[in-house]
Scaffold this active site. Structure first.
Site, short mmCIF file in Angstrom:
data_model
loop_
_atom_site.label_atom_id
_atom_site.label_comp_id
_atom_site.label_asym_id
_atom_site.label_seq_id
_atom_site.Cartn_x
_atom_site.Cartn_y
_atom_site.Cartn_z
N CYS A 169 -66.02 -101.62 -70.56
CA CYS A 169 -67.05 -101.26 -69.60
C CYS A 169 -68.29 -102.08 -69.97
O CYS A 169 -68.23 -102.93 -70.85
CB CYS A 169 -67.32 -99.76 -69.69
SG CYS A 169 -68.01 -99.08 -68.17
N THR A 170 -69.36 -101.83 -69.32
CA THR A 170 -70.58 -102.57 -69.64
C THR A 170 -71.24 -102.00 -70.89
O THR A 170 -71.38 -102.68 -71.90
CB THR A 170 -71.56 -102.55 -68.45
OG1 THR A 170 -70.90 -103.03 -67.29
CG2 THR A 170 -72.76 -103.43 -68.73
N GLY A 171 -71.61 -100.72 -70.87
CA GLY A 171 -72.36 -100.13 -71.97
C GLY A 171 -71.53 -99.51 -73.07
O GLY A 171 -72.03 -99.26 -74.16
N ASN A 172 -70.25 -99.21 -72.80
CA ASN A 172 -69.35 -98.57 -73.77
C ASN A 172 -69.98 -97.31 -74.36
O ASN A 172 -69.90 -97.05 -75.55
CB ASN A 172 -68.96 -99.57 -74.88
CG ASN A 172 -67.87 -99.02 -75.80
OD1 ASN A 172 -67.97 -99.16 -77.01
ND2 ASN A 172 -66.86 -98.40 -75.26
N SER A 173 -70.59 -96.51 -73.49
CA SER A 173 -71.21 -95.27 -73.97
C SER A 173 -70.69 -94.03 -73.24
O SER A 173 -70.89 -92.93 -73.71
CB SER A 173 -72.73 -95.34 -73.82
OG SER A 173 -73.08 -95.38 -72.45
N CYS A 174 -70.01 -94.22 -72.11
CA CYS A 174 -69.67 -93.07 -71.27
C CYS A 174 -68.22 -93.13 -70.77
O CYS A 174 -67.32 -92.56 -71.39
CB CYS A 174 -70.66 -93.01 -70.10
SG CYS A 174 -70.55 -91.52 -69.13
N ARG A 175 -67.97 -93.84 -69.67
CA ARG A 175 -66.64 -93.85 -69.06
C ARG A 175 -65.56 -94.40 -69.98
O ARG A 175 -64.48 -93.82 -70.12
CB ARG A 175 -66.66 -94.64 -67.75
CG ARG A 175 -67.48 -93.98 -66.68
CD ARG A 175 -67.81 -94.94 -65.57
NE ARG A 175 -68.73 -95.95 -66.10
CZ ARG A 175 -69.19 -96.98 -65.41
NH1 ARG A 175 -68.79 -97.16 -64.18
NH2 ARG A 175 -70.04 -97.82 -65.95
N SER A 176 -65.83 -95.53 -70.61
CA SER A 176 -64.83 -96.12 -71.50
C SER A 176 -64.56 -95.21 -72.70
O SER A 176 -63.43 -95.13 -73.19
CB SER A 176 -65.26 -97.51 -71.95
OG SER A 176 -66.55 -97.49 -72.52
N SER B 71 -62.34 -99.16 -77.56
CA SER B 71 -63.16 -99.37 -76.36
C SER B 71 -64.35 -100.22 -76.76
O SER B 71 -64.77 -100.22 -77.91
CB SER B 71 -63.60 -98.05 -75.75
OG SER B 71 -64.36 -97.28 -76.66
N THR C 53 -67.61 -95.17 -81.79
CA THR C 53 -68.75 -96.09 -81.86
C THR C 53 -68.80 -96.92 -80.58
O THR C 53 -67.78 -97.16 -79.94
CB THR C 53 -68.63 -97.02 -83.08
OG1 THR C 53 -67.38 -97.72 -83.01
CG2 THR C 53 -68.71 -96.24 -84.38
N ASP D 141 -69.09 -100.34 -79.25
CA ASP D 141 -68.86 -101.66 -79.83
C ASP D 141 -69.01 -102.79 -78.82
O ASP D 141 -68.69 -102.63 -77.65
CB ASP D 141 -67.44 -101.72 -80.42
CG ASP D 141 -67.21 -100.67 -81.50
OD1 ASP D 141 -68.17 -100.33 -82.20
OD2 ASP D 141 -66.06 -100.21 -81.62
N CYS E 30 -65.34 -100.01 -64.93
CA CYS E 30 -66.60 -100.06 -64.19
C CYS E 30 -66.37 -99.59 -62.75
O CYS E 30 -65.29 -99.78 -62.20
CB CYS E 30 -67.15 -101.48 -64.16
SG CYS E 30 -67.49 -102.12 -65.79
N CYS F 130 -67.84 -105.86 -63.73
CA CYS F 130 -66.93 -105.54 -64.82
C CYS F 130 -66.79 -106.72 -65.75
O CYS F 130 -66.79 -107.86 -65.30
CB CYS F 130 -65.56 -105.16 -64.28
SG CYS F 130 -65.49 -103.47 -63.71
N ASP G 223 -70.39 -94.09 -62.52
CA ASP G 223 -71.06 -93.89 -63.79
C ASP G 223 -71.89 -92.61 -63.71
O ASP G 223 -72.94 -92.60 -63.06
CB ASP G 223 -71.94 -95.08 -64.14
CG ASP G 223 -72.51 -95.02 -65.53
OD1 ASP G 223 -72.44 -93.94 -66.16
OD2 ASP G 223 -73.04 -96.04 -66.00
#
Length: 142
Positions: A7-14, A32, A60, A62, A79, A86, A103
């Site tokens: 994903c873009t931010g790797n903080s939520c969906r992924s 992820s 984490t 990453d 995404c 994406c 998101d």
């Protein structure tokens, strides 16, 4: 079996997808990453997953670059929105898939509405990744 979720931010969906896929089958190595990793997890995503018994708080956030030199059975982008790009993964991959999800971290409104958006997206991710697991991944593990 190795799966990378991007994903873009790797903080939520992924991170939610990572948690679900890992919970489906311990034989799968799941990682992820993000093209612009936030460096931390979204608290709403962590809370939404904890409510259903999946703890992703130790994950984490990453950068994708740390995974480029590895080989992957699946690389899956998650995404969603039309104005979101994406990431492209240029490493060695057997299967590339895109499964777009909204998101929930962009939701605005009451706390109740925002929480409901995290639940909605979490449940969509669970359903989508479970279907992928049952139809494509699990048969390859047998």
């Amino acid at each position: 079996m190795k799966v990378l979720i991007l994903c873009t931010g790797n903080s939520c969906r992924s991170q939610m997808a990572h948690g679900f896929l890992q919970s489906f089958d311990s034989r799968i190595t799941v990682c992820s990453a993000g093209t612009q990793a936030a460096g931390k997890l979204n608290a709403g995503a962590v809370a939404a997953m904890k409510e259903i018994g999946i703890d992703i708080s130790n994950h984490t956030s990453d950068q994708v670059e740390q995974y480029l030199d590895q080989e992957w059975d699946y690389v899956i982008t998650v995404c969603g929105g039309a104005n979101e790009v994406c990431p492209a993964f240029l490493g060695k991959v057997k299967h590339r898939l895109h499964m777009g999800f909204d998101d929930p971290s962009h939701a605005t409104g009451t706390d109740e509405f925002i929480k409901s958006e995290f639940h909605r997206v979490r449940d969509q991710i669970k359903d989508g990744f479970y279907k992928l697991y049952i139809e494509q991944i699990k048969p390859q593990l047998s």
